[in-house]
Design an enzyme around this catalytic site. Sequence first.
Site, PDB file in Angstrom:
ATOM      1  N   GLY A 125      56.094  95.256  48.214  1.00 22.30           N
ATOM      2  CA  GLY A 125      56.899  96.470  48.135  1.00 22.30           C
ATOM      3  C   GLY A 125      56.424  97.431  47.066  1.00 22.30           C
ATOM      4  N   ASP A 175      45.757 101.308  56.230  1.00 21.15           N
ATOM      5  CA  ASP A 175      45.836 100.113  55.382  1.00 21.15           C
ATOM      6  C   ASP A 175      44.970  98.986  55.933  1.00 21.15           C
ATOM      7  OD1 ASP A 175      47.647 101.751  54.168  1.00 21.15           O
ATOM      8  OD2 ASP A 175      49.419 100.596  54.728  1.00 21.15           O
TER       9      ASP A 175
HETATM   10  C1  GAF Z   1      51.867 103.209  54.793  1.00 17.97           C
HETATM   11  C2  GAF Z   1      51.329 103.122  56.217  1.00 17.97           C
HETATM   12  F1  GAF Z   1      51.180 101.812  56.589  1.00 17.97           F
HETATM   13  C3  GAF Z   1      50.004 103.851  56.355  1.00 17.97           C
HETATM   14  O1  GAF Z   1      49.592 103.847  57.693  1.00 17.97           O
HETATM   15  C4  GAF Z   1      50.105 105.284  55.808  1.00 17.97           C
HETATM   16  O2  GAF Z   1      50.772 106.120  56.728  1.00 17.97           O
HETATM   17  C5  GAF Z   1      50.764 105.299  54.438  1.00 17.97           C
HETATM   18  O3  GAF Z   1      51.979 104.579  54.410  1.00 17.97           O
HETATM   19  C6  GAF Z   1      51.041 106.696  53.961  1.00 17.97           C
HETATM   20  O4  GAF Z   1      49.851 107.380  53.786  1.00 17.97           O
HETATM   21  O5  GAF Z   1      51.031 102.529  53.891  1.00 17.97           O
END
Ligand code: GAF
Length: 382
Positions: A125, A175
């Site tokens: 988190g 990510d």
């Molecule tokens: C989270 C999401 F998983 C990513 O895909 C991205 O949108 C991010 O928030 C914000 O940039 O980590």
Amino acid sequence: MSPADLADQAAGRFRARHGTDPEGVWLAPGRVNLIGEHTDYNFGWVLPFALDRGVVVAARRRGDELLDICSAQSAGQVSVPLPGLGPGAVTGWAAYPAGVAWALREAGWHVGGASLVIDSDLPQGAGLSSSAAIECAVAVALAELAGADVPRAELARLARRAENEMVGVPSGIMDQSASLLGEAGHALLLDCRSGQITPVPFDPAAAGLALLVIDTGARHALTDGRYALRRRECEQAARVLGVPSLRDVTDPARSAAIGDPVLARRARHVISDDCRVLAAADLLRSGDVAGLGPLLHASHASLRDDFEISWPQADVAAEAAERAGALGARMVGGGFGGSVIALVPADDAAVRAAVLAGYAGQGWPPPAFLAAPPSAGARRIL
Ligand code: GAF
């Protein structure tokens, strides 16, 4: 903890639980995004890098079609029959690993039963992608155990599918890409429309600098609905502008053509952050790490005022860090909690002290500081 120590710890837990050694231990790192927030699902640009900490999975194949999962970070153990598995069948933390097995099988990869023991040295988190790290560690483990040579970009798409469809979070591809494809000493310039990934050298130490992560202590969860709301607002804004996605607009001033002031602000953030990603990548290519500072500052202001996803601890930490000599600071990740990054002098004592003082002044418990060297992506450790 070093990746090797974390892997040893997970192997020990596996032996204690299953009475035998795992066949291997795989690690997938968390990530920091240098710049480009909420741009990935708008088919724009991001510039993340992999951290030197993450999630490990100790794994062994089973003779049945069961996924037996336990995690050092969550109570209990979950047994998931793979045949018939689909969205809705598993909830809670186990939906991430089970979703990956489901997505691999849906894509035609012959993944069978396995026992998995998960461990992590990544705060949960904290906006550092602990969820994607679980998905990616499980993905590389299951693929290798199955003898499936799945290209990394495909694994990233499948891990994202697990999160989108099994967990129900409409996240983008950033990510999983950073965790699976990260390279030591580099950030990844990711074009979220074409899927093209270009490693860009990122060596703050060579410039006498460092990237400091400040875990603000406020927790965030992508599952709470606010992330999904931002995504819907962006899609609405693109429809009003008559473009397939906000990626197709390159001038932030065009957002003024959107009548609804909230949607206009959302669009202005996304369009301007896309511009900042490209400017940041150019700076890094020319070796100008210090030049990132003003871009980080502007990105935070945009996330706070236009996208409205910052939180009090992030604003206090970013302001205190900059006042004490950080070249720029901003919140990272999905928002509403998590971490701030600050581009700081190699000797960052004054920045840390200022952030601690800012917190004390508010009566908040102190934040945690993490070093963030750009590191390698997911790999087998044992
Ligand atoms: C989270 C999401 F998983 C990513 O895909 C991205 O949108 C991010 O928030 C914000 O940039 O980590």
